[in-house]
Scaffold this motif. Structure first.
Motif, mmCIF file in Angstrom:
data_model
loop_
_atom_site.group_PDB
_atom_site.id
_atom_site.type_symbol
_atom_site.label_atom_id
_atom_site.label_comp_id
_atom_site.label_asym_id
_atom_site.label_seq_id
_atom_site.Cartn_x
_atom_site.Cartn_y
_atom_site.Cartn_z
ATOM 1 N N LEU A 123 42.743 44.896 36.762
ATOM 2 C CA LEU A 123 41.702 44.877 35.493
ATOM 3 C C LEU A 123 41.558 42.392 35.012
ATOM 4 O O LEU A 123 40.326 42.482 34.437
ATOM 5 N N ALA A 124 42.816 42.186 35.566
ATOM 6 C CA ALA A 124 42.664 40.986 35.097
ATOM 7 C C ALA A 124 41.433 40.244 36.101
ATOM 8 O O ALA A 124 40.371 38.917 36.244
ATOM 9 N N GLY A 125 41.194 40.881 37.682
ATOM 10 C CA GLY A 125 40.725 40.100 38.556
ATOM 11 C C GLY A 125 39.055 40.781 38.338
ATOM 12 O O GLY A 125 38.346 39.548 37.887
ATOM 13 N N MET A 126 38.691 41.502 38.142
ATOM 14 C CA MET A 126 37.050 41.943 37.437
ATOM 15 C C MET A 126 37.744 41.507 36.013
ATOM 16 O O MET A 126 35.769 41.523 36.376
ATOM 17 N N TYR A 127 38.289 41.862 35.137
ATOM 18 C CA TYR A 127 37.319 40.520 34.186
ATOM 19 C C TYR A 127 37.263 39.392 33.792
ATOM 20 O O TYR A 127 36.185 38.944 33.171
ATOM 21 N N ALA A 128 38.236 39.115 35.179
ATOM 22 C CA ALA A 128 37.529 37.413 35.059
ATOM 23 C C ALA A 128 36.655 37.282 35.844
ATOM 24 O O ALA A 128 35.295 36.555 35.764
ATOM 25 N N ALA A 129 35.823 38.425 36.703
ATOM 26 C CA ALA A 129 34.225 38.492 37.684
ATOM 27 C C ALA A 129 33.721 38.911 36.475
ATOM 28 O O ALA A 129 32.628 37.154 36.639
ATOM 29 N N TYR A 130 33.859 39.337 36.460
ATOM 30 C CA TYR A 130 32.240 39.687 34.875
ATOM 31 C C TYR A 130 32.268 38.982 34.064
ATOM 32 O O TYR A 130 31.162 38.075 33.525
ATOM 33 N N GLU B 249 40.198 54.142 32.618
ATOM 34 C CA GLU B 249 38.861 54.047 31.896
ATOM 35 C C GLU B 249 38.501 52.500 31.841
ATOM 36 O O GLU B 249 37.662 51.909 31.899
ATOM 37 N N MET B 250 39.210 51.847 31.851
ATOM 38 C CA MET B 250 39.154 49.785 31.989
ATOM 39 C C MET B 250 38.651 49.665 33.289
ATOM 40 O O MET B 250 37.226 49.127 33.097
ATOM 41 N N VAL B 251 39.653 49.920 34.251
ATOM 42 C CA VAL B 251 39.359 49.628 35.269
ATOM 43 C C VAL B 251 37.909 50.074 35.400
ATOM 44 O O VAL B 251 36.820 49.867 35.974
ATOM 45 N N ARG B 252 37.945 51.495 35.735
ATOM 46 C CA ARG B 252 36.284 52.204 35.709
ATOM 47 C C ARG B 252 35.625 51.518 35.502
ATOM 48 O O ARG B 252 34.203 51.746 36.256
ATOM 49 N N THR B 253 35.175 51.217 33.721
ATOM 50 C CA THR B 253 33.949 50.354 33.410
ATOM 51 C C THR B 253 33.966 49.161 33.951
ATOM 52 O O THR B 253 32.599 49.158 34.013
ATOM 53 N N VAL C 131 35.259 39.560 45.433
ATOM 54 C CA VAL C 131 36.833 40.095 45.204
ATOM 55 C C VAL C 131 36.865 40.789 45.769
ATOM 56 O O VAL C 131 36.543 41.374 47.000
ATOM 57 N N PHE C 132 38.479 40.181 46.539
ATOM 58 C CA PHE C 132 38.991 40.564 47.314
ATOM 59 C C PHE C 132 40.106 41.698 47.188
ATOM 60 O O PHE C 132 41.163 41.139 46.425
ATOM 61 N N THR C 133 40.387 42.699 47.730
ATOM 62 C CA THR C 133 41.436 43.593 47.442
ATOM 63 C C THR C 133 41.406 44.343 49.245
ATOM 64 O O THR C 133 40.947 44.286 49.990
ATOM 65 N N LYS C 134 43.271 44.574 49.195
ATOM 66 C CA LYS C 134 43.546 44.599 50.611
ATOM 67 C C LYS C 134 43.511 46.083 50.670
ATOM 68 O O LYS C 134 43.589 46.576 51.932
ATOM 69 N N ASN C 135 43.409 47.106 49.478
ATOM 70 C CA ASN C 135 42.633 48.392 49.775
ATOM 71 C C ASN C 135 41.661 48.745 49.268
ATOM 72 O O ASN C 135 40.861 47.846 49.398
ATOM 73 N N THR C 136 41.399 50.227 48.719
ATOM 74 C CA THR C 136 40.052 50.375 48.320
ATOM 75 C C THR C 136 40.189 49.416 46.797
ATOM 76 O O THR C 136 40.982 48.752 46.149
ATOM 77 N N LEU C 137 38.607 49.456 45.756
ATOM 78 C CA LEU C 137 38.552 48.882 45.153
ATOM 79 C C LEU C 137 39.569 49.394 43.361
ATOM 80 O O LEU C 137 39.920 48.905 42.596
ATOM 81 N N GLU C 138 39.080 50.959 43.668
ATOM 82 C CA GLU C 138 40.173 51.816 42.950
ATOM 83 C C GLU C 138 41.344 51.504 42.936
ATOM 84 O O GLU C 138 41.931 51.814 42.151
ATOM 85 N N THR C 139 42.525 50.672 43.884
ATOM 86 C CA THR C 139 43.903 50.378 43.718
ATOM 87 C C THR C 139 44.719 49.646 43.785
ATOM 88 O O THR C 139 44.767 48.404 43.999
ATOM 89 N N SER C 140 45.107 50.179 42.255
ATOM 90 C CA SER C 140 45.724 48.870 41.036
ATOM 91 C C SER C 140 46.801 49.821 40.795
ATOM 92 O O SER C 140 46.751 50.154 40.204
ATOM 93 N N SER C 141 47.509 48.673 40.405
ATOM 94 C CA SER C 141 48.741 48.870 38.540
ATOM 95 C C SER C 141 48.093 49.145 37.660
ATOM 96 O O SER C 141 47.993 49.693 36.555
ATOM 97 N N SER C 142 46.971 48.695 37.805
ATOM 98 C CA SER C 142 45.587 48.445 35.971
ATOM 99 C C SER C 142 45.541 49.551 36.372
ATOM 100 O O SER C 142 45.629 50.853 35.134
ATOM 101 N N SER C 143 44.748 50.299 37.018
ATOM 102 C CA SER C 143 44.492 52.572 37.285
ATOM 103 C C SER C 143 45.560 53.486 36.662
ATOM 104 O O SER C 143 45.524 54.119 36.513
ATOM 105 N N LEU C 144 46.697 52.628 36.625
ATOM 106 C CA LEU C 144 47.799 53.485 36.466
ATOM 107 C C LEU C 144 48.400 52.976 35.564
ATOM 108 O O LEU C 144 49.430 54.376 35.103
ATOM 109 N N ALA C 145 47.791 52.656 34.515
ATOM 110 C CA ALA C 145 48.823 52.741 32.917
ATOM 111 C C ALA C 145 48.424 53.355 32.001
ATOM 112 O O ALA C 145 46.795 53.059 31.603
#
Length: 515
Positions: A27-34, A145-149, A44-58
Motif C-alpha cells: 500500500l505505501a509503495g504503490m500510493y507513493a508511486a501514484y 481491495e485497496m491494493v487492487r485499486t 517499482v521493485f517487488t521481490k515476488n509478484t505485485l500482489e504479494t505483500s502484508s497490505s493485501s492481507l490486512a
C-alpha cells in the motif's frame, strides 16, 4: 557488517536509469508511486509478484474519522494511549487529520468500501478505539481491495515500470547521498542509477517462528537502509497480534490472522476451562490494546495444557459471519471449524514492527535521497504499540508525503555510478534454510512476548555467532541474502530490547515487572 552484499562474481552488470526507485509493492509503495509527478520515470521493485505483500492481507480495515459523533481529538487520544505515551504527537496529528482525505482519494480511484443500507460508509470498532471508525471492504478483505485499486491505477500510468521477482540487495551511496541501487533479476545483476529511493518493503515477521507476515517479509528494507548508513529507531517494539488461527502447519511459515474485528463484533476469549478471562483484566476486556490482550492470552496458555485459547463468536448467526467475515469463515471451515458453531483456536503471533528506519514527517532519512514509508519507516506515530488499523492509514498518508518530498525537491541524476560488489568475500553459506529455522527459534525463545535480560543476552550471543559464520561468505543467491538481512535485523531487535530496561507497550521485561 558488510557494506554491500551483492556479489557479481566478476560478471558485467547491466546499467539502467530512472528518476525514482520504489522498493516494495504494498500500500505505501504503490500510493507513493501514484502521487509522484507523472513526468518522473519510476520503477517499482517487488521481490515476488505485485500482489504479494502484508497490505493485501490486512483484514480488519483502515481507521479514519468519518462518523458524526467521532472527531480528530478522539482518534488522536486513542492512538496516544495505545502507544503507551511514546508516540510522536506531531506524527499522530498528521495521520489522523490527513487520513480522511486519503480515504476519499481511494474511493475516487474505485475502491469499494462496505456501505450501510443508506449508502454511507460502514464502520466498526477494534481494540483500543473508543469509537466506531474502522472502515472495511469485502467484509474482511480491506487490504486486498485497496491494493487492487492502486495496482490497477498505477499500472495504467505513464512512466511506471513494474519489476516483479526483483530482489534489491543494496542502496548505493556516496558522500552526497543516494546514487542508485542493485537489483538481482532473472539470475543477473542490474544497476539502476537514481538519486531518489523510497523503501517500502514492509515488516520483518519472518525472523519469528510464528507470524502473520508473508514469507517475503524478511526485513530487507531495514537491513539495506542500515548498510547504507540510515538510522534505525524503536526496534524493540514488536507487536504480537493476540489472535492468529492455531494450526501446526503454520510453524515457520505464515499464520492466518483472525482479525481484531471479530472481537469488535462481539467475539469473546475463553480459556480451556471455558472461562472468559479478559473480563476484569482490562476495562475494554477483549478490545483492550493488542499488547495487553496478547500478554493475557500468553498467561492463560502458560497455565493450561492446550497451546491456544478459544475465540467464541457463536453468538452471531452464520449469515452474519459469512457476510462480515467471508475470508475468515471459509479459512476456518477449511480447517474443520464452523465459527458459527465452534470456537476458534487462537494464539498470539508476531504481527507488526512499530520501529524501523527513522524518518521525519516527510519520509526523509538522514541520507539525502533515501526515504521510507509504511511499516518499514519509523516516524514515531505508533509509539510503543500500534493502535488497530492505523497501519493502513500510515501507509497512505506517508506514502503520499514521500512522493510530495520528491516532487518538490527532485534532483536530476548526473555522473557515473560504479557497480558495488562484495569483493572481500570467500566461500559460500552452508545450510541456509537450517540457519533461517534456527534464527526463528532464537527470536521466539529469547525475544518474544515476554523478555528478560538473560534471554536477550543469550539471543544476542547466538545471532552474533550466526553472523560471524556468514559475514565473510559470498552471498550468491536470494535466500542467502535474505538470511543475512534477517540475522542483521534480528540483532538490531535484540540489542534494542536489551537496552530498554523498562516495560512499555509491546516491550515487556519480566525481570522489571513480574507476571
Amino acid at each position: 557488517m558488510k557494506r554491500y552484499i551483492c556479489f557479481t562474481g566478476g560478471a558485467q552488470a547491466e546499467t539502467r536509469d530512472t528518476d525514482v526507485a520504489i522498493i516494495g509493492s504494498g500500500l505505501a509503495g504503490m500510493y507513493a508511486a501514484y502521487h509522484l509527478n507523472p513526468s518522473l520515470r519510476r520503477v517499482v521493485f517487488t521481490k515476488n509478484t505485485l500482489e504479494t505483500s502484508s497490505s493485501s492481507l490486512a483484514q480488519g480495515g483502515i481507521a479514519a474519522v468519518t462518523e458524526r459523533d467521532d472527531n480528530f481529538t478522539l482518534h488522536f487520544e486513542d492512538t496516544i494511549k495505545a502507544g503507551a505515551g511514546l508516540c510522536n504527537p506531531a506524527a499522530v496529528r498528521v495521520i489522523v487529520e490527513e487520513g480522511p482525505a486519503e480515504i476519499n482519494e481511494l474511493i475516487k480511484l474505485g475502491a469499494n468500501f462496505d456501505l450501510d443500507s443508506e449508502g454511507r460508509l460502514l464502520t466498526t470498532r477494534e481494540g483500543g478505539h473508543g469509537m466506531n471508525r474502522i472502515l472495511h471492504a469485502g467484509g474482511d478483505a480491506t487490504g486486498l481491495e485497496m491494493v487492487r485499486t492502486l495496482e490497477k491505477t498505477v499500472k495504467g500510468m505513464p512512466n511506471v515500470l513494474i519489476r516483479e521477482n526483483a530482489f534489491v540487495s543494496d542502496v548505493i551511496t556516496d558522500e552526497y547521498g543516494v546514487r542508485g541501487l542493485m537489483s538481482f533479476e532473472d539470475g543477473r545483476w542490474i544497476l539502476y542509477r537514481t538519486n531518489h529511493v523510497i523503501i517500502a518493503t514492509g515488516g520483518l515477521g519472518q525472523i519469528y517462528r510464528y507470524t502473520t507476515n508473508p514469507v517475503v517479509a524478511t526485513g530487507d528494507g531495514f537491513a539495506l537502509a542500515l548498510r547504507a548508513g540510515a538510522e534505525l529507531a524503536d526496534m524493540e517494539f514488536i507487536q504480537f497480534h493476540p489472535t492468529a488461527l492455531y494450526t501446526k502447519e503454520s510453524r515457520n511459515t505464515q499464520c492466518f490472522l483472525i482479525s481484531e474485528a471479530v472481537r469488535g463484533e462481539g467475539g469473546i476469549l475463553l480459556n480451556e476451562a471455558g472461562e472468559r478471562f479478559m473480563k476484569g483484566r482490562h476495562p475494554l476486556a477483549e478490545l483492550a490494546p493488542r499488547d495487553i490482550v496478547a500478554r493475557e492470552i500468553y498467561r492463560e496458555i502458560q497455565k493450561q495444557k492446550l497451546p491456544y485459547v478459544l475465540l467464541d463468536i457463536t453468538s452471531k448467526s452464520k449469515d452474519f459471519l459469512v457476510k462480515r467475515f467471508p475470508t475468515i469463515y471459509n479459512t476456518c471451515l477449511s480447517h474443520g471449524i464452523d465459527m458459527a458453531k465452534d470456537p476458534i483456536p487462537v494464539g498470539p503471533v508476531q504481527h507488526f514492527m512499530m520501529g524501523g528506519v527513522k524518518t521525519d514527517l516527510w519520509g526523509r532519512t538522514n541520507i539525502d535521497g533515501l526515504l521510507a514509508c509504511g511499516e518499514t519507516a519509523c516516524t514515531g506515530v505508533h509509539g510503543a504499540n500500534r493502535l488497530a488499523s492505523n497501519s493502513t492509514l500510515e501507509c497512505l498518508v506517508f506514502g503520499r508525503r514521500c512522493a510530495n518530498t520528491i516532487n518538490s525537491g527532485f534532483k536530476k541524476r548526473g555522473g557515473g555510478v560504479p557497480v558495488p560488489c562484495d569483493t572481500d568475500c570467500a566461500g559460500t553459506v552452508a545450510g541456509t534454510e537450517e540457519k533461517i529455522i534456527d534464527l526463528k527459534g532464537i527470536m521466539v525463545k529469547y525475544c518474544g512476548i515476554v523478555r528478560n535480560a538473560d534471554d536477550l543476552s543469550r539471543g544476542i550471543e547466538r545471532v552474533r555467532e550466526m553472523l560471524c559464520g556468514i559475514e565473510s561468505a559470498c552471498l550468491k543467491g536470494v535466500r542467502e541474502m535474505e538470511l543475512y538481512n534477517m540475522a542483521t535485523v534480528a540483532l538490531q531487535v535484540l540489542l534494542s530490547a536489551y537496552a530498554r530496561k523498562e516495560s512499555v507497550g509491546a516491550h515487556y521485561r519480566i525481570d522489571q515487572e513480574r507476571l
